[in-house]
Design an enzyme around this catalytic site. Sequence first.
Site, PDB file in Angstrom:
ATOM      1  N   TYR A   1       0.823  -1.216   0.000  1.00 38.92           N
ATOM      2  CA  TYR A   1       0.000   0.000   0.000  1.00 38.92           C
ATOM      3  C   TYR A   1       0.848   1.254   0.000  1.00 38.92           C
ATOM      4  O   TYR A   1       0.481   2.274  -0.572  1.00 38.92           O
ATOM      5  CB  TYR A   1      -0.965  -0.018   1.194  1.00 38.92           C
ATOM      6  CG  TYR A   1      -2.182  -0.846   0.893  1.00 38.92           C
ATOM      7  CD1 TYR A   1      -3.054  -0.459  -0.128  1.00 38.92           C
ATOM      8  CD2 TYR A   1      -2.438  -2.026   1.571  1.00 38.92           C
ATOM      9  CE1 TYR A   1      -4.157  -1.222  -0.440  1.00 38.92           C
ATOM     10  CE2 TYR A   1      -3.537  -2.791   1.261  1.00 38.92           C
ATOM     11  CZ  TYR A   1      -4.399  -2.391   0.257  1.00 38.92           C
ATOM     12  OH  TYR A   1      -5.476  -3.148  -0.069  1.00 38.92           O
TER      13      TYR A   1
ATOM     14  N   GLU B   1      -0.753 -30.165  11.721  1.00 37.09           N
ATOM     15  CA  GLU B   1      -1.229 -29.334  10.619  1.00 37.09           C
ATOM     16  C   GLU B   1      -2.509 -28.584  10.977  1.00 37.09           C
ATOM     17  O   GLU B   1      -2.592 -27.373  10.820  1.00 37.09           O
ATOM     18  CB  GLU B   1      -1.483 -30.191   9.373  1.00 37.09           C
ATOM     19  CG  GLU B   1      -2.094 -29.386   8.239  1.00 37.09           C
ATOM     20  CD  GLU B   1      -2.479 -30.231   7.028  1.00 37.09           C
ATOM     21  OE1 GLU B   1      -2.130 -31.413   6.981  1.00 37.09           O
ATOM     22  OE2 GLU B   1      -3.125 -29.685   6.130  1.00 37.09           O
TER      23      GLU B   1
ATOM     24  N   ASP C   1      -2.491 -34.264   7.567  1.00 45.74           N
ATOM     25  CA  ASP C   1      -3.485 -35.073   6.861  1.00 45.74           C
ATOM     26  C   ASP C   1      -2.755 -36.037   5.933  1.00 45.74           C
ATOM     27  O   ASP C   1      -1.555 -35.903   5.696  1.00 45.74           O
ATOM     28  CB  ASP C   1      -4.377 -34.174   5.988  1.00 45.74           C
ATOM     29  CG  ASP C   1      -5.367 -33.382   6.827  1.00 45.74           C
ATOM     30  OD1 ASP C   1      -5.584 -33.753   7.988  1.00 45.74           O
ATOM     31  OD2 ASP C   1      -5.910 -32.380   6.310  1.00 45.74           O
TER      32      ASP C   1
END
Lengths: 368, 539
Positions: free
Chosen positions: A103, A201, A253
């Site tokens: 920005y 995770e 996972d």
Amino acid sequence: MSSESDIPQQSETARERLIDLAAEFYDQFAGGEVPSMRIPTRTKSNIEYDEDKKVWVYGDRHSTRSAKSVSGAQKLLKAIYTIDFLSKQLEEDRSSTLRELYYLSESWDMEDAQFNDQDESNQLVEDLEIVSEVTREDFHMRPEESGATIMGPLRLREQTRRGEREIHCQEDVGEGGYQIPNNPDTIEFLENDADFVLCVETGGMRDRLVENGFDEEYNVIVVHLKGQPARATRRITKRLHDELDLPVTVFTDGDPWSYRIYGSVAYGSIKSAHLSEYLATPEAEFIGIRPADIVEYELPTDPLSDSDINALESELEDPRFQTEFWTEQIELQLDIGKKAEQQALASRGLDFVTDTYLPERLTEMGVL
Amino acid sequence: MLDETDSYSISGFLQGEFTRVGAKTADKVIANFNDYHYGRGMAWRPPQAHEDTDVRAAVEDAVANKGAEATAAFAEAVADAIRDGERVAHHEIVAIVDEVAEDIEAEYDTTFGATVTENAVEAAWSAVVAERQSDLYGLVDDATSTRKDDAAVEGIASRLVDKFGDGRHRVTRKDLRDYVDRAADMTEDHDDATFGETARENIIDALWDAAVPVPDDPPNVSAVADDRDTASDLLTAMREADIIAPPTDCLSPITAELVEEGLRKEFDADFFAASTRDAAVHGGDPFVVEAGIAYGGALPAEGAVDVMRFANRVPLVYQRGACATTDVIKNINWRNYNLDQPGGSGIPNGPAVIMVHVASTNVPFTSESKDAIANIPEMEDEIELAIREAARELKSYLNKRRSMQQRRKKQNKLATILPEMARKLTEVTGNEELDIDDSLARIMNNVLVEREVEDGRVRLIVENNDDRNADVELTDIVTAEPQDTNGATVVEMDGEWFVKWSPTVGAGERAVLEYSVTDEAEFTVSVDGVEDEKLTVNA
């Protein structure tokens, strides 16, 4: 690359490096040459294994960004504006976030120097890290808070802007745990009672471990990765391993994307391979969910989608995954065509993961 | 014309009815005609010593009842004569056999009747054609590129062998085309090879060259006139024969220079091009087409381009739409030449003028009013070629202009970015101000002219960063007399010395002119020969 001791001097070096870089461009101009910047190509095909440091680093292939073309000149102009901004920031001992940099560029008087999107500014900062050999943290550039946390028997001292704080990561924190700061090098480990580090995770699984008191029972430091781990998370994991000599395990996972999470903890990510030495923990071990676990524990599964299969196949070609363990597991997964989440273990009861699965796996791996 | 002529033979007809056609040209036409009408006799390499087939033995077997000695001598002589030539065609064998038969008749006092000679020819020809496969292989192999593998060449050769079956092996070029196409298609299907258009054409050429024109007399004029196919063969043969260009001294073309000059005088444009074609013929009348194009400048950019038509230097004003010139312009794809053409056909739009002049002893007008040129194919072709010739120049001009525009755009962009970069760098490093002209010149592939002055020695450096040669014309105006100018010419004028130097600087190279001046002199340099967009003078 850095130690927590003399931070003012560190930012001074960072500033010097940046100005050296600018001076290099200046000399190229003064010599009548075309200013240019050489950076390693950041692709999967240009990373190689560093035998000594046991991490993946960039190879020999470079690309040159030169002011010969309009786009190249714009890139270099942006780089110089950023160097100017960063060196001023370091001079004033301030810091800013990557998004703020994007920005802020909007306010630069020269339209050509403004960034088109945040990816561009992020990439430029990474480029500067590589050429100046100074980390982003030392530029006082931080990402948005990633919100990753630590829970476990560890006492540490954090150098905050409001003075030093001593925190115990079980006693002094709430259920949420201790939030990892953006620059973990401001932390000093005081004492610990931990046996190993467990990186998790998903938030759901972290909460399950904490609720079941797994961290207390087994003296574990549970690090919540929150998806792809931020640099700070990877850095603190590495420091836990190096400084406290704790084994590191990764619990994710059972799908291709999670293997990449493990990959970036253990081997370093492709985008920040220049910092692998500083961020990667090559000794980290993968707990699961392994494709073999899906078969062994008969977990409820989802079928692999096309993108999953593509991801698995590209991992088979990824130099980081060229080990016997991974080729075997990935081929097995392609064979059974299934994936499973950590939460799938709940199908055997809420306590199955802490009472059976993790102890079994950890014993098998020799951590317990 | 054939019906009306008094001539009996074609040769007589050609020479009698057409001006500028003599015996030589007539022969050429007849040779062409024979090729079309009768075809050529395919000639084969006679069997070599190491091959099984023996011409002599074959001929000897074919001749009966002529006495052993005469037969042997006859066969020997025929075989020798056949082996003498590199290749031999059926009609050549006929000639050889007849000739040898006459000699033998005289020598041995026997008669060689028609049956005997026919048998002998037949036997010799079979012996000659027996080995045609290896011969064809050689021809095809030579004609095709070395990349064609052996199997494919072998395949096409063996398939061609079957095409030349029994008989005299007379082929027209069209027959050959069919043979080769068929054989090549089959080879492509079966042997997984490819024979492109060029390869096929090469094979046809090789075979056609190996074949020999036949000595048959052309049919007489009345026979040609009766048979439309034969007449058409004759017409094609006449078209193909090279006939001397028509005289052009009877024409008054404007010439390309004057066309361009005229356009320059009439129009205030940026670009002019003109072209003149060589003389051509329509219906026996010579004509010359010229075209000119003016582009840009003060010409109105809106609307269709202006088309100016001239015939024998007279402007054609009316019936624009009926004129061949307009039709040709409409049918050219002007987008290829970077002119705007809505719909891809029709008169193009843009700031341009197209001028066409046709000079002829007989301009084919559409009517007595002489307003429009008729659509004669030969003339349309020439008009198109003339216009395209000028339009090509226009295209390269417009391309160059476009690339210069892009260069200017890039230059403008970089000219804002780089100084800003330099300013920022100066600010960050705290060093003194940067001069970035040299870098800029390098980036823009520019030609950079720089001056170094030291102790009365002046060095003018021309650095070419482009990727092509630059012919630089450099004039340095000095206020004091220069010495030792190293080959540059010096002219004095009103107390100023003009040092002229014209180096050719290769891509990426530099050239240096050195001279000395005695006093504190002042210099002004001007550079020509390089576009402004490409030039950076730093002297």
